[in-house]
Design an enzyme around this catalytic site. Structure first.
Site, PDB file in Angstrom:
ATOM      1  N   HIS A 137       0.830  -1.216   0.000  1.00 44.58           N
ATOM      2  CA  HIS A 137       0.000   0.000   0.000  1.00 44.58           C
ATOM      3  C   HIS A 137       0.862   1.263   0.000  1.00 44.58           C
ATOM      4  CE1 HIS A 137      -0.134  -0.247   4.676  1.00 44.58           C
ATOM      5  NE2 HIS A 137       0.623   0.789   4.377  1.00 44.58           N
ATOM      6  N   GLU A 142      -5.106   0.137   0.159  1.00 45.88           N
ATOM      7  CA  GLU A 142      -4.807  -1.282   0.298  1.00 45.88           C
ATOM      8  C   GLU A 142      -4.962  -1.987  -1.049  1.00 45.88           C
ATOM      9  OE1 GLU A 142      -3.318  -2.019   2.848  1.00 45.88           O
ATOM     10  OE2 GLU A 142      -4.378  -1.752   4.737  1.00 45.88           O
TER      11      GLU A 142
END
Ligand code: F6R
Length: 259
Positions: A137, A142
């Site tokens: 990330h 994410e």
């Protein structure tokens, strides 16, 4: 491609990036810095402390990448507190000019749009400091995050919560949600400077720089940006196939080129 600079240690990395930031402060009338939190950028902020004496920082604006949702801003591990402690106070910045996304639950629905507008009103980010998560990330985008995303709420992965548990009493205290600049937001910054240290980051760094561009590795978005500098220690660079080429390129860099 990104310029990859492999250095001996974190302090050399911090000095290199801090020098570039000082150059910006001295040459751009209203510089805007994109600020990361976590352990990685600390050597940059430390090096800046030593360099800013005598430089005018009254006009320096900053935008943090992210904040936990629902955390009390006064909590020592809220990113508002971290930015105040590590950046605003030691560097003598005007707190009014340094923004962190608003993680308050009551206003979360429009907090992302408000933040995007504030960045745009400031003229965009000149230099964005980035760390990288072990899951690839950047910001708190994410795996699976859209490359077009703007500032919005995200759910942290279990891996990220485990990685960040070291800042809290236990993993149960790590918030589940965050508000983060999107990959699209990050890609709008004029210069991306990604730092990574330690073996634990080696896989994520190799996937981001030398693997396919994929939402599964959000940091691979940097391959789409025209001006990226990646500063690594040997351990973080240890899985790069082109490490020798990066070393050769940097050693033979024309003197007139900045970072
Ligand atoms: C922090 C941030 C994150 C961190 C990443 C690495 O604002 O956006 O992407 O950069 O989680 O964290 P550290 O540096 O603590 O290893």
């Amino acid at each position: 491609m990104a310029e990859v600079v492999i250095v001996e240690n974190r302090s050399v990395a911090g000095a290199l990036v801090a020098d570039e930031i000082v150059r910006l402060i001295d040459t751009i009338p209203e510089p805007v810095l994109g600020l990361a939190t976590g352990s990685t950028p600390l050597p940059v902020y430390e090096a800046l402390r030593e360099r800013l004496d005598g430089h005018d920082v009254s006009h320096l604006r900053g935008f943090a990448l992210d904040e936990y949702v629902g955390i009390d801003p006064a909590h020592p591990e809220s990113y508002r507190s971290v930015i105040t402690r590590e950046v605003i106070e030691p560097l003598g910045l005007d707190p009014e000019l340094v923004r962190v996304p608003n993680g308050a639950v009551e206003t979360i629905e429009h907090a992302g749009d408000d933040y995007e507008k504030a960045i745009a009103d400031a003229g965009g980010v000149d230099l964005q400091i980035l760390g990288i998560g072990t899951d690839g990330h950047i910001g708190f985008n994410e795996p699976g995050s859209s490359f077009a995303s703007s500032t919005r709420i995200k759910t942290l992965t279990q891996q990220t919560r485990e990685d960040n548990a070291r800042f809290f009493d236990s993993i149960h205290d790590v918030p589940q949600h965050c508000i983060t600049q999107g990959l699209g937001t990050i890609l709008r910054a004029r210069h991306l400077v990604l730092l990574a240290f330690g073996e634990g980051k080696a896989d994520a760094v190799a996937a981001a720089l030398e693997g396919p561009v994929s939402a599964m590795v959000p940091a691979s978005a940097v391959q789409l940006h025209a001006h990226v500098t990646v500063v690594l220690d040997e351990a973080a660079a240890s899985k790069l196939r082109l490490a020798d080429y990066y070393r050769y390129t940097y050693a033979n860099k024309p003197a007139w080129q900045g970072l």
